[in-house]
Each structure stands twice: as C-alpha cells, then as structure tokens.
Design an enzyme around this catalytic site. Structure first.
Site, PDB file in Angstrom:
ATOM      1  CG  ASN A  67       3.204  -4.555   3.231  1.00 39.62           C
ATOM      2  OD1 ASN A  67       4.403  -4.223   2.812  1.00 39.62           O
ATOM      3  ND2 ASN A  67       2.750  -3.901   4.002  1.00 39.62           N
ATOM      4  CG  ASN A  70      -0.793   6.007  -1.640  1.00 40.06           C
ATOM      5  OD1 ASN A  70      -1.944   7.070  -1.545  1.00 40.06           O
ATOM      6  ND2 ASN A  70       0.229   6.814  -2.341  1.00 40.06           N
ATOM      7  CB  ALA A  71      -2.913   8.560   2.979  1.00 38.45           C
ATOM      8  CD  GLU A  80       1.943 -11.138  -2.041  1.00 35.38           C
ATOM      9  OE1 GLU A  80       1.753 -12.090  -0.776  1.00 35.38           O
ATOM     10  OE2 GLU A  80       1.677  -9.943  -1.883  1.00 35.38           O
ATOM     11  CB  CYS A 112      -5.003 -10.171  -1.222  1.00 30.58           C
ATOM     12  SG  CYS A 112      -3.615  -9.155  -3.042  1.00 30.58           S
ATOM     13  CB  CYS A 115      -1.239 -10.672  -4.874  1.00 30.10           C
ATOM     14  SG  CYS A 115      -0.373  -9.323  -4.577  1.00 30.10           S
TER      15      CYS A 115
END
Length: 167
Positions: A67, A70-71, A80, A112, A115
């Site tokens: 993974n 990002n902010a 995945e 999730c 995914c």
C-alpha cells in the site's frame, strides 16, 4: 427465476482456516512474498502496512505490491491493486492465486471492496484462491510465519459473492 442469477459468481472453493505449515509450497511462497513487500509499504498516516502477491498464469511469475498512502487519502493505492497493476503493465492479465498479509490483532485483514472488485475483474469465470495471513511485528523477516500460524484460505468468489464480470 433462477435464470436471473446466470453470470453471477458462485464460490467454487470452500473457505477454511489452515495452519501455515499445512499449506503447499506455492501458497507459502505467495505469503512470504506478500510479507516481504509489506515491509516497503508507505503508510505514514495509518501506520497500517499491507503486502499482496499474485501469481500470473501461465508463467507462474509472482507480482507483489504494497500500500502507498497519500495525504489526500483518495489517491492511496492498496497493495492488491498495486500488485495487479504491476502485472497488467507487464502484459499479464490472468492469475491463479493471490495472498494478502497485514496485521490487526486477533483478526484477518481481507481486501477492501474496491480491491475485491479489481481482483474479480481479472478472475473471469475462475474462482481464484486467496490466502490471507497476519504479519506479527516481532517475528524475524527470515521466518515471518510459524507452522501453526492460522491462514484464511478463501477465494475471490467467497470475498465477493454474486459479483458480475461484464455487463
């Protein structure tokens, strides 16, 4: 009215929990690959590292991904999808098995919803086995799993039942 269900996926693989030591060598290899790439995850916001590995067919090449957060959160890439996107960018679109490794106390961490649909896209009519294991923090990178560690042995059709592939 059962004709309305034609085209929906139905699990072909029984979902079970097995000990790592009882898995075949190919499943162990995928889990070890997912665990190794998990160490490279960029997760400064959640500190929740995930690794994934998928075996392409017919080449048997393993593609891994972690993974990348990002902010802004929305552009975050799950492990995945990262693994599958790497494979697709290299010309592979069929997969025989997958593995996901993350850590949450006392529970498996499954893909999730996004995914799950992404994996489903490349499953076609084949129910792809997915192995899900927990990464224990104090384990050696050389031996991240013990023979008696539980592994969820499931499949994409179990994780996303009655899904569709195309319109």
């Amino acid at each position: 009215m059962t004709h309305l269900l034609i085209g929906f996926s139905q699990p072909e693989i029984k979902e079970t929990v097995a000990n790592f030591g009882t898995l075949d060598a190919t499943a162990k290899e995928l889990l070890l690959s997912a665990h190794a790439v998990r160490q490279r995850a960029y997760a400064p916001y959640s500190n929740f590292k995930v690794g994934a590995a998928f075996r392409a067919t017919p080449s048997n090449i393993i593609f891994t991904g972690c993974n990348v957060e990002n902010a802004a959160f929305t552009p975050t890439a799950c492990a995945e999808r990262t693994a599958l996107t790497k494979a697709i960018s290299e010309g592979y679109q069929k997969f025989s098995t997958g593995a996901v490794v993350a850590y949450a106390p006392d529970v498996f961490t499954s893909p999730c919803g996004v995914c799950r649909q992404f994996i489903r896209e490349f499953a076609g009519s084949t129910d792809i086995p997915i192995y899900i294991a927990r990464a224990i923090a104090d384990r050696s990178p050389d031996q991240p799993f013990l023979d008696d560690d539980p592994v969820l042995c499931t499949s994409i059709f179990n994780l996303l039942p009655n899904s569709f592939h195309t319109y």
